[in-house]
Motif scaffolding. Structure first.
Motif, PDB file in Angstrom:
ATOM      1  N   MET A  51      68.479  20.670   0.683  1.00  0.00           N
ATOM      2  CA  MET A  51      69.104  19.848   1.720  1.00  0.00           C
ATOM      3  C   MET A  51      68.517  20.146   3.096  1.00  0.00           C
ATOM      4  SD  MET A  51      71.377  17.484   1.969  1.00  0.00           S
ATOM      5  CE  MET A  51      72.446  16.664   3.117  1.00  0.00           C
ATOM      6  N   GLU A  52      68.338  21.444   3.386  1.00  0.00           N
ATOM      7  CA  GLU A  52      67.777  21.841   4.679  1.00  0.00           C
ATOM      8  C   GLU A  52      66.363  21.307   4.842  1.00  0.00           C
ATOM      9  OE1 GLU A  52      69.139  23.286   7.306  1.00  0.00           O
ATOM     10  OE2 GLU A  52      71.042  23.147   6.256  1.00  0.00           O
ATOM     11  N   LYS A  53      65.577  21.377   3.742  1.00  0.00           N
ATOM     12  CA  LYS A  53      64.202  20.885   3.808  1.00  0.00           C
ATOM     13  C   LYS A  53      64.164  19.389   4.072  1.00  0.00           C
ATOM     14  CE  LYS A  53      61.844  24.433   1.084  1.00  0.00           C
ATOM     15  NZ  LYS A  53      60.977  24.699  -0.093  1.00  0.00           N
ATOM     16  N   GLU A  54      65.128  18.666   3.474  1.00  0.00           N
ATOM     17  CA  GLU A  54      65.198  17.230   3.699  1.00  0.00           C
ATOM     18  C   GLU A  54      65.516  16.916   5.160  1.00  0.00           C
ATOM     19  OE1 GLU A  54      64.491  14.659   1.755  1.00  0.00           O
ATOM     20  OE2 GLU A  54      63.767  16.130   0.311  1.00  0.00           O
ATOM     21  N   LYS A  55      66.418  17.711   5.751  1.00  0.00           N
ATOM     22  CA  LYS A  55      66.750  17.528   7.164  1.00  0.00           C
ATOM     23  C   LYS A  55      65.532  17.770   8.044  1.00  0.00           C
ATOM     24  CE  LYS A  55      71.666  18.781   6.862  1.00  0.00           C
ATOM     25  NZ  LYS A  55      72.699  19.764   7.288  1.00  0.00           N
ATOM     26  N   GLU A  56      64.791  18.836   7.713  1.00  0.00           N
ATOM     27  CA  GLU A  56      63.589  19.145   8.485  1.00  0.00           C
ATOM     28  C   GLU A  56      62.577  18.016   8.371  1.00  0.00           C
ATOM     29  OE1 GLU A  56      62.815  21.590  10.540  1.00  0.00           O
ATOM     30  OE2 GLU A  56      64.811  22.446  10.343  1.00  0.00           O
ATOM     31  N   LYS A  57      62.453  17.449   7.168  1.00  0.00           N
ATOM     32  CA  LYS A  57      61.502  16.364   6.945  1.00  0.00           C
ATOM     33  C   LYS A  57      61.862  15.152   7.797  1.00  0.00           C
ATOM     34  CE  LYS A  57      59.387  13.643   3.248  1.00  0.00           C
ATOM     35  NZ  LYS A  57      59.376  13.350   1.791  1.00  0.00           N
ATOM     36  N   ILE A  58      63.159  14.851   7.871  1.00  0.00           N
ATOM     37  CA  ILE A  58      63.611  13.714   8.674  1.00  0.00           C
ATOM     38  C   ILE A  58      63.322  13.952  10.153  1.00  0.00           C
ATOM     39  CG2 ILE A  58      65.666  12.474   9.464  1.00  0.00           C
ATOM     40  CD1 ILE A  58      66.826  12.943   6.633  1.00  0.00           C
ATOM     41  N   LYS A  59      63.549  15.197  10.599  1.00  0.00           N
ATOM     42  CA  LYS A  59      63.284  15.541  11.990  1.00  0.00           C
ATOM     43  C   LYS A  59      61.809  15.366  12.346  1.00  0.00           C
ATOM     44  CE  LYS A  59      66.914  18.980  12.841  1.00  0.00           C
ATOM     45  NZ  LYS A  59      67.159  20.409  13.139  1.00  0.00           N
ATOM     46  N   GLU A  60      60.934  15.713  11.392  1.00  0.00           N
ATOM     47  CA  GLU A  60      59.497  15.689  11.656  1.00  0.00           C
ATOM     48  C   GLU A  60      58.927  14.277  11.689  1.00  0.00           C
ATOM     49  OE1 GLU A  60      57.201  17.908  12.472  1.00  0.00           O
ATOM     50  OE2 GLU A  60      58.747  19.410  12.670  1.00  0.00           O
ATOM     51  N   GLU A  61      59.620  13.327  11.058  1.00  0.00           N
ATOM     52  CA  GLU A  61      59.115  11.960  11.019  1.00  0.00           C
ATOM     53  C   GLU A  61      58.994  11.408  12.441  1.00  0.00           C
ATOM     54  OE1 GLU A  61      61.517   9.627   8.478  1.00  0.00           O
ATOM     55  OE2 GLU A  61      60.866  10.633   6.638  1.00  0.00           O
ATOM     56  N   GLY A  62      57.842  10.867  12.745  1.00  0.00           N
ATOM     57  CA  GLY A  62      57.599  10.303  14.066  1.00  0.00           C
ATOM     58  C   GLY A  62      57.109  11.310  15.086  1.00  0.00           C
ATOM     59  N   ARG A  63      57.068  12.591  14.727  1.00  0.00           N
ATOM     60  CA  ARG A  63      56.585  13.615  15.660  1.00  0.00           C
ATOM     61  C   ARG A  63      55.153  13.980  15.299  1.00  0.00           C
ATOM     62  NH1 ARG A  63      61.007  18.331  15.529  1.00  0.00           N
ATOM     63  NH2 ARG A  63      59.795  19.090  17.294  1.00  0.00           N
ATOM     64  N   ALA A  64      54.414  14.404  16.302  1.00  0.00           N
ATOM     65  CA  ALA A  64      53.041  14.833  16.057  1.00  0.00           C
ATOM     66  C   ALA A  64      53.050  16.055  15.156  1.00  0.00           C
ATOM     67  CB  ALA A  64      52.355  15.159  17.381  1.00  0.00           C
ATOM     68  N   VAL A  65      52.110  16.109  14.220  1.00  0.00           N
ATOM     69  CA  VAL A  65      52.018  17.251  13.320  1.00  0.00           C
ATOM     70  C   VAL A  65      51.558  18.465  14.120  1.00  0.00           C
ATOM     71  CG1 VAL A  65      50.896  18.202  11.275  1.00  0.00           C
ATOM     72  CG2 VAL A  65      51.473  15.762  11.374  1.00  0.00           C
ATOM     73  N   PRO A  66      52.311  19.558  14.106  1.00  0.00           N
ATOM     74  CA  PRO A  66      51.927  20.728  14.896  1.00  0.00           C
ATOM     75  C   PRO A  66      50.664  21.389  14.345  1.00  0.00           C
ATOM     76  CG  PRO A  66      53.787  21.258  13.491  1.00  0.00           C
ATOM     77  CD  PRO A  66      53.562  19.784  13.357  1.00  0.00           C
ATOM     78  N   ILE A  67      49.908  22.007  15.234  1.00  0.00           N
ATOM     79  CA  ILE A  67      48.684  22.715  14.839  1.00  0.00           C
ATOM     80  C   ILE A  67      49.069  23.948  14.030  1.00  0.00           C
ATOM     81  CG2 ILE A  67      46.567  23.797  15.681  1.00  0.00           C
ATOM     82  CD1 ILE A  67      46.904  20.810  16.372  1.00  0.00           C
ATOM     83  N   ARG A  68      48.388  24.149  12.898  1.00  0.00           N
ATOM     84  CA  ARG A  68      48.641  25.317  12.056  1.00  0.00           C
ATOM     85  C   ARG A  68      47.772  26.473  12.561  1.00  0.00           C
ATOM     86  NH1 ARG A  68      46.946  22.446   6.709  1.00  0.00           N
ATOM     87  NH2 ARG A  68      45.494  21.637   8.268  1.00  0.00           N
ATOM     88  N   VAL A  69      48.416  27.451  13.169  1.00  0.00           N
ATOM     89  CA  VAL A  69      47.712  28.577  13.783  1.00  0.00           C
ATOM     90  C   VAL A  69      47.794  29.799  12.872  1.00  0.00           C
ATOM     91  CG1 VAL A  69      47.578  30.113  15.781  1.00  0.00           C
ATOM     92  CG2 VAL A  69      48.219  27.704  16.092  1.00  0.00           C
ATOM     93  N   GLY A  70      46.678  30.150  12.247  1.00  0.00           N
ATOM     94  CA  GLY A  70      46.624  31.354  11.441  1.00  0.00           C
ATOM     95  C   GLY A  70      46.419  32.568  12.336  1.00  0.00           C
ATOM     96  N   ILE A  71      47.151  33.646  12.079  1.00  0.00           N
ATOM     97  CA  ILE A  71      47.060  34.848  12.916  1.00  0.00           C
ATOM     98  C   ILE A  71      46.784  36.051  12.020  1.00  0.00           C
ATOM     99  CG2 ILE A  71      48.260  36.350  14.542  1.00  0.00           C
ATOM    100  CD1 ILE A  71      49.998  33.949  15.319  1.00  0.00           C
ATOM    101  N   SER A  72      45.611  36.669  12.187  1.00  0.00           N
ATOM    102  CA  SER A  72      45.343  37.924  11.484  1.00  0.00           C
ATOM    103  C   SER A  72      45.973  39.055  12.294  1.00  0.00           C
ATOM    104  CB  SER A  72      43.846  38.141  11.285  1.00  0.00           C
ATOM    105  OG  SER A  72      43.176  38.240  12.522  1.00  0.00           O
ATOM    106  N   ILE A  73      46.552  40.017  11.606  1.00  0.00           N
ATOM    107  CA  ILE A  73      47.440  40.977  12.258  1.00  0.00           C
ATOM    108  C   ILE A  73      46.707  42.096  12.985  1.00  0.00           C
ATOM    109  CG2 ILE A  73      47.747  42.572  10.328  1.00  0.00           C
ATOM    110  CD1 ILE A  73      50.457  41.154  12.715  1.00  0.00           C
ATOM    111  N   GLY A  74      45.425  42.288  12.711  1.00  0.00           N
ATOM    112  CA  GLY A  74      44.696  43.363  13.372  1.00  0.00           C
ATOM    113  C   GLY A  74      45.080  44.719  12.809  1.00  0.00           C
ATOM    114  N   ASP A  75      44.849  45.775  13.581  1.00  0.00           N
ATOM    115  CA  ASP A  75      45.177  47.129  13.137  1.00  0.00           C
ATOM    116  C   ASP A  75      46.680  47.355  13.231  1.00  0.00           C
ATOM    117  OD1 ASP A  75      45.495  50.135  13.196  1.00  0.00           O
ATOM    118  OD2 ASP A  75      43.319  50.007  12.943  1.00  0.00           O
TER     119      ASP A  75
END
Length: 372
Positions: free
Chosen positions: A1-25
């Protein structure tokens, strides 16, 4: 149910950039600055952060920092990451023995594992950009990492001889001809061809990554006072000036060679879009004095986008909750900006504006047709 709500919220919004972060030391300040940067929820309006580490590692540092407001979720792959949430991929699951403030073989191993998995996902398009937390070159070297730094490693993966290291803070951009080279070897490493290649790479990056149509580049000399017409060395006359002239013959606005010592304090600096220094400390010492807290290390000249904070592991303050996260935050935003700039320029190049006939000419054409 929560995922469905998130999906509805995302409709019509720009897809956010997927930022991968390596953790370093994991024994340095990398996890701390990552947590502090991502604790600001405003950043999540523009991106979906995906941290390559382990939830146990992040939980340890979160507890040590007393950051109860920092929330995250785990996912098995980057494809399962939830938009506008902080996501963690468990690259390892075992219990880790932390030795904060020390670069160890174990901390180097985990830094390498994180970087390897992040670059794999970057190459396969599962993430859009890569932001790397600082590594200890000594520690990661013990784990089998055979490169002087991130820049050389990423160039190798891209099948290129070299990439261009560029430090960025607002309109201040400083790139390097040589990077992790002993000072005594710099002069012998400089050739006309190498300097020209770096000028061209810098010119190209300023255009496609920063959207500057006709960039102006200031090129430093190697010797004090740029040798004062040969009084303190011949590299300027024999190597650097010819490379600048070759670049100008290719319609690149390169100027110099300038003495490095007074350039950053001169009002002339504002006339140029970037600086090309001959060696590491010649460019970076001044840059970090001017922009240490928000400076970003950008690996230019590659098909991918990678940024990093301009500081190191700072073992001396690791675990003390004293690290400033502004450079990491700036690194994330710069990666997003460059990705969007590249995307925009690609789109307008693929769909050039059609020349529209003006209403005046249409009326003239209609009248001419009536006359005929």
């Amino acid at each position: 149910m929560e995922k469905e709500k998130e999906k509805i919220k995302e409709e019509g919004r720009a897809v956010p950039i997927r930022v991968g972060i390596s953790i370093g030391d994991i024994n340095g300040i990398g996890p701390e600055v990552v947590i502090k940067a991502l604790a600001d929820n405003r950043l999540l309006l523009d991106c979906t952060p995906i941290i390559y580490a382990s939830s146990k590692t992040i939980s340890f540092h979160k507890k040590a920092m007393n950051e109860p407001e920092f929330n995250y979720q785990t996912c098995k792959t980057a494809n399962e990451a939830v938009n506008r949430k902080v996501n963690i991929i468990n690259v390892w699951n075992e219990e880790v023995q932390f030795e904060l403030g020390k670069g160890t073989e174990a901390s180097g191993k985990y830094a390498f594992l994180s970087l390897e998995k992040a670059t794999e996902d970057l190459a396969s398009g599962k993430i859009d950009v890569l932001v790397t937390a600082p590594i200890s070159k000594e520690a990661i070297g013990k784990a089998g990492f055979q490169f002087p730094g991130h820049t050389e490693y990423l160039a190798h993966l891209a099948g290129m001889d070299e990439a261009l290291m560029m430090m960025v803070s607002g309109s201040l951009r400083v790139a390097l001809v040589t990077t992790h080279v002993p000072l005594k070897e710099v002069s012998g490493t400089l050739t006309r061809e190498k300097i020209l290649a770096k000028i061209k790479a810098l010119d190209s990056s300023l255009k496609k990554d920063f959207g500057i149509q006709r960039p102006k580049i200031a090129v430093f000399g190697l010797n004090p006072h740029a040798s004062e017409n040969g009084k303190m060395g011949t590299e300027e006359a024999e190597t650097i000036t010819p490379a600048i002239n070759m670049a100008r013959n290719e319609d690149i606005f390169a100027f110099g060679p300038f003495p490095a010592d007074g350039f950053f304090g001169s009002p002339n600096r504002s006339q140029y879009d970037a600086v090309l220094a001959m060696y590491h400390d010649q460019g970076l010492a001044a840059f970090k004095a001017l922009a240490f807290e928000d400076g970003v290390n950008y690996t230019a000249g590659l098909p991918i986008v990678r940024t990093s904070p301009d500081h190191g592991t700072a073992f001396d303050i690791a675990g003390k909750n004293e690290a400033n996260a502004q450079s990491m935050r700036s690194a994330i935003y710069l990666a997003i900006d460059i990705f969007n700039t590249r995307k925009f320029l690609k789109e307008i190049a693929a769909n050039p504006l059609q020349i529209q006939e003006s209403a005046h000419h249409r009326k003239r054409g209609d009248r001419q047709h009536e006359i005929e």
